[in-house]
Design a protein around this motif. Structure first.
Motif, short mmCIF file in Angstrom:
data_model
loop_
_atom_site.label_atom_id
_atom_site.label_comp_id
_atom_site.label_asym_id
_atom_site.label_seq_id
_atom_site.Cartn_x
_atom_site.Cartn_y
_atom_site.Cartn_z
N THR A 120 -92.05 58.36 61.30
CA THR A 120 -93.09 57.32 61.31
C THR A 120 -94.46 57.92 61.03
O THR A 120 -95.25 57.37 60.25
CB THR A 120 -93.10 56.60 62.67
N LEU A 121 -94.77 59.04 61.64
CA LEU A 121 -96.07 59.69 61.42
C LEU A 121 -96.22 60.13 59.96
O LEU A 121 -97.30 59.99 59.37
CB LEU A 121 -96.23 60.88 62.36
N ARG A 122 -95.15 60.65 59.37
CA ARG A 122 -95.21 61.03 57.95
C ARG A 122 -95.47 59.80 57.08
O ARG A 122 -96.25 59.87 56.11
CB ARG A 122 -93.92 61.71 57.52
N GLU A 123 -94.85 58.69 57.42
CA GLU A 123 -95.04 57.47 56.65
C GLU A 123 -96.48 56.97 56.78
O GLU A 123 -97.12 56.61 55.80
CB GLU A 123 -94.05 56.40 57.11
N VAL A 124 -97.01 56.96 58.00
CA VAL A 124 -98.38 56.48 58.23
C VAL A 124 -99.38 57.34 57.46
O VAL A 124 -100.37 56.83 56.92
CB VAL A 124 -98.70 56.46 59.74
N GLU A 125 -99.14 58.64 57.42
CA GLU A 125 -100.06 59.54 56.70
C GLU A 125 -100.14 59.22 55.22
O GLU A 125 -101.14 59.55 54.55
CB GLU A 125 -99.62 60.99 56.90
N SER A 126 -99.11 58.58 54.68
CA SER A 126 -99.11 58.26 53.24
C SER A 126 -99.79 56.93 52.93
O SER A 126 -99.98 56.60 51.76
CB SER A 126 -97.66 58.20 52.72
N TRP A 127 -100.18 56.17 53.95
CA TRP A 127 -100.75 54.85 53.71
C TRP A 127 -102.19 54.97 53.19
O TRP A 127 -102.96 55.82 53.67
CB TRP A 127 -100.75 54.03 54.99
N PRO A 128 -102.58 54.11 52.25
CA PRO A 128 -103.97 54.13 51.76
C PRO A 128 -104.92 53.61 52.84
O PRO A 128 -104.53 52.81 53.69
CB PRO A 128 -103.92 53.18 50.56
N PRO A 137 -92.11 47.56 52.00
CA PRO A 137 -91.58 48.77 51.32
C PRO A 137 -91.75 50.03 52.16
O PRO A 137 -90.89 50.92 52.14
CB PRO A 137 -92.41 48.83 50.03
N ALA A 138 -92.86 50.11 52.91
CA ALA A 138 -93.08 51.28 53.77
C ALA A 138 -92.02 51.34 54.87
O ALA A 138 -91.48 52.42 55.18
CB ALA A 138 -94.48 51.22 54.38
N LEU A 142 -89.08 54.16 55.57
CA LEU A 142 -88.98 54.79 56.88
C LEU A 142 -87.59 54.63 57.48
O LEU A 142 -86.96 55.61 57.91
CB LEU A 142 -90.04 54.18 57.81
N THR A 143 -87.08 53.41 57.52
CA THR A 143 -85.78 53.19 58.17
C THR A 143 -84.64 53.79 57.35
O THR A 143 -83.63 54.18 57.92
CB THR A 143 -85.53 51.69 58.39
N LEU A 144 -84.81 53.88 56.04
CA LEU A 144 -83.79 54.53 55.23
C LEU A 144 -83.73 56.02 55.56
O LEU A 144 -82.64 56.60 55.69
CB LEU A 144 -84.07 54.32 53.75
N GLU A 145 -84.90 56.65 55.71
CA GLU A 145 -84.91 58.06 56.07
C GLU A 145 -84.23 58.28 57.42
O GLU A 145 -83.41 59.20 57.58
CB GLU A 145 -86.35 58.59 56.15
N VAL A 146 -84.52 57.42 58.38
CA VAL A 146 -83.94 57.56 59.71
C VAL A 146 -82.43 57.40 59.66
O VAL A 146 -81.67 58.21 60.22
CB VAL A 146 -84.56 56.54 60.69
N ILE A 147 -81.95 56.37 58.98
CA ILE A 147 -80.51 56.09 59.02
C ILE A 147 -79.73 57.12 58.21
O ILE A 147 -78.60 57.48 58.56
CB ILE A 147 -80.20 54.65 58.56
N VAL A 148 -80.30 57.62 57.11
CA VAL A 148 -79.61 58.66 56.34
C VAL A 148 -79.43 59.92 57.20
O VAL A 148 -78.36 60.54 57.21
CB VAL A 148 -80.36 58.98 55.04
N ARG A 149 -80.48 60.27 57.95
CA ARG A 149 -80.36 61.45 58.82
C ARG A 149 -79.39 61.19 59.97
O ARG A 149 -78.60 62.07 60.33
CB ARG A 149 -81.74 61.82 59.38
N ALA A 150 -79.41 59.98 60.54
CA ALA A 150 -78.53 59.68 61.66
C ALA A 150 -77.07 59.63 61.22
O ALA A 150 -76.18 60.10 61.92
CB ALA A 150 -78.93 58.35 62.30
N ALA A 281 -91.37 44.72 59.56
CA ALA A 281 -92.44 44.07 58.79
C ALA A 281 -92.86 42.77 59.47
O ALA A 281 -94.06 42.46 59.56
CB ALA A 281 -91.97 43.81 57.37
N TRP A 282 -91.88 42.02 59.97
CA TRP A 282 -92.20 40.78 60.69
C TRP A 282 -92.92 41.07 62.00
O TRP A 282 -93.83 40.33 62.41
CB TRP A 282 -90.94 39.99 60.98
N ALA A 283 -92.54 42.13 62.69
CA ALA A 283 -93.18 42.45 63.96
C ALA A 283 -94.68 42.68 63.78
O ALA A 283 -95.51 42.16 64.55
CB ALA A 283 -92.52 43.69 64.59
#
Length: 443
Positions: A120-128, A137-138, A142-150, A281-283
């Protein structure tokens, strides 16, 4: 006993309304016909819509040989495969479910908290900064990275990136309502030949990597020391069966075939990131437009409390469910209140209607997390974002845990995050999910 009542509109007209104005059409039918009503669509025949908790209870507790959930998921077979837990029924479904469930609960699930925070922190750092962008899309990245690793435990950067890219390409949902309508009107028989060819090519590319990873893992010999789900399915299962610890799994069945592993892995990858990304995204779409809720959430987090955070997640899933319904195919005559459903029909407990019943949720269109605090929580047949019964989503606990971790981390790392407008985003259908119409625009 008779079939449920329903509109007399021609099936073609009902099909168009279900695609172009689904919620308005369903709410109008609900007001007129009650908690069970019959719709007819061109291409897919008759189906019973269920919107009352008592009727939902009857559906979720019915015998699996009477109402078949796997059969209702057949449209997903081209992607997830015929041996996916989503498509199985009866004893085979229960066996696969039992194998897949342990990694998504308890300490094995909580062990991923640090990895989710770092991603999550890596993703936030990439935000404009100072420029609007879409959160959906963000959250997908993020969730794709998490689930691929899990699921795979793939840490090597190049392999992780390649697998993520190929998977994202094959599951990218169809956003065109016109294409969805064309498929609905033709019963799925009409499609874009070019799109079909591209899908098959992308699916083959994903399968190539998955089968290679399965083969490498079979040769590795270090399954016991790994925490990913693939290793769990290949190692723990065989150990439990050989030790006689699992009466549901006979030794000859313990080793999942490569095809079964592939289908379950794709199922977990698809179900484990697209739906959670949309829910996140909805949250934020809801939270950033509710200053009182956000202030209470930040206060509670600063005090080290977590109940209100969990309530924010659950209220998001109530007000903005990612999936509109769950399905069962009727295998033999099924009594539902004063009605009888015929074999071959589909019965659809409809989440979007059930979650807006004023009897269970006063002021149902308001975003009020306090509904889920203490003993005020709704029962399991009034709040069903993950389905219910023996078909309840395997990853429900993991999804809620991941959402809580991401929301908490984002609020701490990006305190200046705001919605771009005060006006709520409309609900839009993207493939099978209900997403923010503008992707959850923030700045």
């Amino acid at each position: 006993m008779a079939l449920p009542p329903g509109p007399s509109l021609p099936p073609l007209v009902q099909s168009v309304l279900l695609v172009l104005a689904p919620q308005r059409f369903l709410e109008r039918c609900h007001r007129r016909y009650g908690d069970v009503f019959l719709l007819r669509s061109k291409g897919f025949g008759e189906f019973a819509v269920v919107a009352g908790p008592d009727e939902v209870r009857a559906v979720f507790t019915a015998r699996p040989d009477v109402l078949r959930a796997g059969e209702s998921n057949v449209p997903l077979e081209p992607l997830v495969g015929s041996r996916s837990v989503l498509l199985l029924d009866g004893a085979e479904h229960l066996r696969h479910r039992k194998l897949l469930l342990p990694p998504f609960h308890g300490e094995r699930m909580r062990a991923w908290e640090g990895a989710i925070e770092r991603a999550t922190l890596r993703e936030v750092e990439s935000w404009p900064v100072g420029r609007p962008f879409a959160l959906l899309p963000a959250m997908q990245a993020l969730t794709l990275e998490v689930i691929v690793r899990a699921v795979f435990g793939v840490d090597e950067a190049a392999r992780h990136a390649e697998l993520s890219a190929r998977l994202r390409a094959v599951v990218e949902p169809v956003g065109s309502r016109a294409r969805v309508l064309l498929s609905l009107l033709s019963g799925g028989s009409i499609g874009d030949a070019g799109s079909t060819r591209r899908f098959l090519e992308r699916k083959a590319a994903v399968d190539e990597l998955i089968y290679a990873e399965i083969a490498a893992r079979r040769r590795a010999g270090d399954l016991a020391g790994r925490t990913d789900i693939l290793s769990s399915l290949m190692g723990d299962v065989a150990q439990r069966a050989s030790a006689g610890c699992d009466s549901e799994i006979r030794p000859g069945e313990a080793r999942l075939t490569d095809e079964e592993l592939r289908d379950e892995l794709v199922t977990l990858l698809v179900a484990g990131h697209e739906t959670t990304a949309t829910a996140l995204a909805w949250a934020f779409e809801r939270l950033l437009r509710a200053p009182g809720v956000r202030a209470e959430l930040e206060r509670s987090l600063a005090a080290g409390e977590t109940d209100y955070l969990a309530a924010v997640v659950d209220e998001t899933l109530r007000l903005r469910p990612v999936l509109p319904n769950v399905g069962r195919v009727v295998a033999e005559p099924f009594a539902l209140g004063p009605y009888e459903l015929e074999p071959g029909m589909t019965v659809l407990p409809t989440i979007t209607l059930l979650h807006r019943r004023a009897a269970a949720f006063p002021q149902p269109r308001a975003f009020r997390p306090e509904r889920f605090l203490g003993d005020r929580r709704p029962d399991g047949y009034s709040w069903i974002p993950f389905g219910g019964g023996t078909r309840r989503c395997l990853g429900a606990s993991f999804a809620q845990f991941e959402m809580r971790t991401v929301i908490r981390t984002v609020l701490a790392a990006a305190p200046g995050l705001e919605a771009t407008t005060r006006r709520p985003e409309k609900v839009a259908r993207r493939g099978i999910t209900l997403s923010p119409g503008r992707g959850g625009r923030v700045i």
